[in-house]
Each structure stands twice: as structure tokens, then as C-alpha cells.
Design an enzyme around this catalytic site. Structure first.
Site, PDB file in Angstrom:
ATOM      1  CE  LYS A  81      10.938   1.104  12.836  1.00 55.79           C
ATOM      2  NZ  LYS A  81      10.182   2.082  12.528  1.00 55.79           N
ATOM      3  CD  GLU A 140      20.729   0.153  10.662  1.00 59.31           C
ATOM      4  OE1 GLU A 140      21.892  -1.144  10.654  1.00 59.31           O
ATOM      5  OE2 GLU A 140      20.148   0.209  10.135  1.00 59.31           O
ATOM      6  CB  SER A 168       2.303   2.800  11.593  1.00 56.91           C
ATOM      7  OG  SER A 168       2.619   4.419  12.076  1.00 56.91           O
TER       8      SER A 168
HETATM    9  C1  PLP Z   1       9.762   2.772  12.344  1.00 56.44           C
HETATM   10  C2  PLP Z   1       8.518   3.099  12.576  1.00 56.44           C
HETATM   11  C3  PLP Z   1       7.718   3.819  11.107  1.00 56.44           C
HETATM   12  C4  PLP Z   1       8.378   4.355   9.555  1.00 56.44           C
HETATM   13  O1  PLP Z   1       9.302   2.941   9.182  1.00 56.44           O
HETATM   14  P1  PLP Z   1       8.383   2.364   7.948  1.00 56.44           P
HETATM   15  O2  PLP Z   1       9.255   1.125   7.300  1.00 56.44           O
HETATM   16  O3  PLP Z   1       8.096   3.868   6.529  1.00 56.44           O
HETATM   17  O4  PLP Z   1       7.168   2.329   8.199  1.00 56.44           O
HETATM   18  C5  PLP Z   1       6.336   4.497  11.398  1.00 56.44           C
HETATM   19  N1  PLP Z   1       5.803   3.913  12.093  1.00 56.44           N
HETATM   20  C6  PLP Z   1       6.167   4.217  13.457  1.00 56.44           C
HETATM   21  C7  PLP Z   1       5.332   3.638  14.617  1.00 56.44           C
HETATM   22  C8  PLP Z   1       7.715   2.937  13.705  1.00 56.44           C
HETATM   23  O5  PLP Z   1       8.030   3.087  14.789  1.00 56.44           O
END
Ligand code: PLP
Length: 391
Positions: A82, A104, A371
Site C-alpha cells: 500500500k 477512509e 502483498s
Molecule cells: C489492502 C491489502 C490488500 C488488498 O488490496 P488490493 O488493492 O486489492 O491490493 C491485499 N493485501 C494486503 C497485504 C493489503 O494490505
């Protein structure tokens, strides 16, 4: 529209003025080499990029198929992808002469990332959060306050993310001159989905360069989880023009796609309008937006970024769904074979890779976009496991 019949700017007149201002500023910034240079410097020295591309040899061995590589977005500062996007948008706001960020947040991850960057860049920060979420995520609320952000507790309606979005939008509309609305995924009215992709595409560019260096080839598969779709579009984008690379988005099936408790927008949704964009949406029979569920807070969103709807419509990306149990099993499996605790969101991508890899030839290379890290999810996974043990 930006992405076939998906995208657009479906917002009230007053907000449209602000959105157009962001669009113009974004286009100018992207033409400014100094802007991109500053952004890249922060990615390197503050976020810690490039993130590693790691070959998960033990995991590969236990599965006995394709070689699995992990793109380690979990190693970024604040523990997820993010920050790549938040940093880009905050720098854009600064360039526009705006000093206050509003956003938000549901589970608090986007709020924490925004508050972090606001502290870094000496900006004011206001995070809108539903009262129910504030109650559930008290640690993240403390974190945001400690970083210097103001947390606005929203008491309307169901007191969750949807109401927090409405509250943030109203605040924005009432002070368009001095505030920048910072969106946390590849969603919302144009230019946000495009802009967020541009700030996340570094993930796929790095995967391509790192694998080229290690193996002198392209991957066969890139797999990423999809909530709003920002980490997935970031991982996929640079590979779209390489048809040999199969791209797979993994969304949350919650209790199962045949129950009412899931967030599988691609699998079960239909074209509609949500948060200022035309895209696939989960709708109830009466046409209202469905309530969605997933064990992972980052994936329970009833819409999806419009570029994903487009990429599905042209058959370039395949979308699949993974349920809570499978995601938890994958969370444990990766933790115990590689010593890497993934975010439960990323656990969904890992789970699909666990299903796919054994059926592929050993020469194939499958990259999972990890992610985020899973420290935040340990308690919830423990609770989930003890419940299923009692059952
Ligand atoms: C917020 C988040 C997501 C989902 O958001 P995307 O916009 O679909 O990437 C996925 N993995 C993590 C670790 C997150 O914090």
C-alpha cells in the site's frame, strides 16, 4: 471510458470539480521528471525498494511441480504494497499545494499507511473510520493517532467502511481547496484507478527485471490476490503485453461462493456503479450493493478496480476464488515451510498457487505476489483454527 466499458467518473457535480483537478494535476506530474525522480527516491530510501524476489525452494519441493518465487512486498516499510501508492498520491497532493490528506479505512491498513506518509511529509491527516471498525481495530487506531493523524469515528448506518467513504467524501466536498482525497486501491473515479496502477506497476517491473537476472526468462504465471485490485494490477501490468505469461487474480470466497458470505466480485458480480466507477459489483436481487465477507479485511470489497473488469472481458487475466479455510491452510503452510508469515490477503494467492503448482511442469516458474506480512493476522488465524478444531 478508460478501460473498455469500465471506468468513468460517476460522481456528483461538486466532487467532479475536485476529481478533474486531481486529473489535471496528475497528468502534469507524470510529465515532470522531477516528480517521478522524487517518488523513486522515496521508494528506494524510505520504502526499501526493490523488494526481494525469493525462490521458495522448500515450498516448491513439498509441492513437486513448478518452481515458486515470492515477490516480497511484505518487506516494504509498513509491511505491505500500500505504501507505494500512498507515497505517490501524497507527493501529488504536495505538488498541488495541498497540505491535508483525507482517507477512509476499514481494517485500518490504508489509514496507517496514509498517516505514516503524512508524518513523513509533514502533512495533516484525517482518517474516517466506522465506529464498528474502530472498536475491532483499536491497535491501528492508536497507531494512526500516534503518527499524528486525526481519526474521525463515523456513527452513521452500519458504522463500517461504506459509511466511512461517505463521510470522507462529504468532508472533501466541503473543503476542496485544502484537502486531497487519498484512495487506497485501484478503484474510484478516473484518474484514481490509472494513477494507483502507475504507482504500483513498479512491482511487476521489478519481477520482470529480477527474474531476467536470475533465470534469463519471463515467468509462466503471476498470481496475486484481488481486493480492490491494486497489488494485482501492479504485479500484472508490465506483463500484459507478454502473452506467454499467464496472469491470475485471486479473490475471496469467504465461506464459499455459493453462500451469501463471500467477496468474489469477479466470479459472482455484474456490471454496475460503485464509488464513482463502472465496474463489476456484487449486487443483491433488489439492485443494492451486497454486504460482503472474507476472513481478510483487505479483500472484503463488493466492487473491483475497473481495469480488472476490462482485463477479464478481453480474457487476458483469469480470476479465481479461494475460501477462508484454504487461505488459512496456505497461511500455515507458507509459514511452516519457508518461515515467512504472509498477510491473510496474500494467503489467498498462496492458496491458489498451492493448487496450481503441482499440476505444472518442473521447468515452469510461478511468481506469487506476497502483498503483505501477516503479523496483523496471527490472532485471527489462531481464533479460526481453534474454532475449526472444536468443530
Ligand atoms: C489492502 C491489502 C490488500 C488488498 O488490496 P488490493 O488493492 O486489492 O491490493 C491485499 N493485501 C494486503 C497485504 C493489503 O494490505
Amino acid at each position: 471510458m478508460e478501460f473498455g466499458r469500465f471506468g468513468g467518473q460517476f460522481v456528483p457535480e461538486k466532487i467532479l470539480v475536485a476529481v478533474k483537478k486531481v486529473e489535471k494535476a496528475y497528468e502534469e506530474a507524470m510529465q515532470d521528471p522531477m516528480f517521478m525522480q522524487t517518488y523513486r527516491e522515496y521508494l528506494k530510501d524510505y520504502v526499501g525498494r526493490p523488494s526481494l524476489l525469493y525462490e521458495a525452494k522448500r515450498l516448491t519441493e513439498t509441492l513437486g511441480g513448478a518452481r515458486i518465487f515470492l515477490k516480497r512486498e511484505d518487506l516494504n516499510h509498513t509491511g505491505a504494497h500500500k505504501i507505494n501508492n500512498v507515497l505517490g498520491q501524497a507527493l501529488l497532493a504536495k505538488r498541488m499545494g495541498i497540505r491535508k490528506l483525507i482517507a477512509e479505512t476499514g481494517a485500518g491498513q490504508h489509514g496507517v499507511a496514509t498517516a505514516t506518509v503524512a508524518a513523513l511529509l509533514n502533512m495533516d491527516c484525517e482518517i474516517h473510520m466506522g465506529a464498528v471498525d474502530v472498536e475491532k481495530q483499536s491497535l491501528n487506531v492508536y497507531r494512526m493517532r500516534m503518527l499524528g493523524a486525526k481519526v474521525v469515528v463515523v456513527e452513521e448506518g452500519l458504522k463500517t467502511l461504506k459509511e466511512a467513504v461517505d463521510s470522507a467524501l462529504i468532508t472533501w466536498a466541503n473543503d476542496l481547496e485544502n484537502t486531497f482525497y487519498l484512495i487506497g486501491s485501484a478503484v474510484g473515479p478516473h484518474p484514481y484507478p490509472t494513477m494507483v496502477r502507475e504507482f504500483q506497476k513498479v512491482i511487476g517491473e521489478e519481477i520482470k527485471a529480477q527474474l531476467q537476472e536470475k533465470e534469463q526468462r519471463l515467468p509462466d504465471y503471476v498470481v496475486a490476490c484481488v481486493g480492490g485490485g491494486s497489488n494485482a494490477i501492479g504485479a500484472f501490468y508490465d506483463f500484459i503485453q507478454n502473452p506467454s505469461v499467464k496472469l491470475i487474480g485471486v479473490e475471496a470466497a469467504g465461506d464459499g461462493i455459493d453462500t451469501k458470505r463471500h467477496a468474489a466480485t469477479m466470479t459472482k458480480g455484474q456490471t454496475g456503479i460503485i464509488h464513482g466507477m463502472q465496474t463489476k459489483v456484487l449486487l443483491d436481487p433488489d439492485g443494492s450493493i451486497s454486504e460482503v465477507y472474507s476472513i481478510s479485511a483487505g479483500l472484503d470489497y463488493p466492487g473491483v478496480g475497473p481495469e480488472h473488469s476490462y482485463l477479464e472481458s478481453i480474457n487476458r487475466v483469469q480470476y479465481v476464488a479461494i475460501n477462508d479455510q484454504e487461505a488459512v491452510d496456505a497461511f500455515i503452510k507458507l509459514t511452516q515451510t519457508e518461515g515467512i508469515i504472509p498477510a491473510i490477503e496474500s494467503g489467498h494467492a498462496v492458496a491458489y498457487a498451492l493448487k496450481l503448482a503441482p499440476s505444472l511442469p518442473k521447468e515452469n516458474i510461478l511468481v506469487i505476489n506476497l502483498s503483505g506480512r501477516g503479523d496483523k493476522d496471527v490472532k485471527q488465524v489462531a481464533r479460526f483454527l481453534s474454532e475449526t478444531l472444536i468443530d
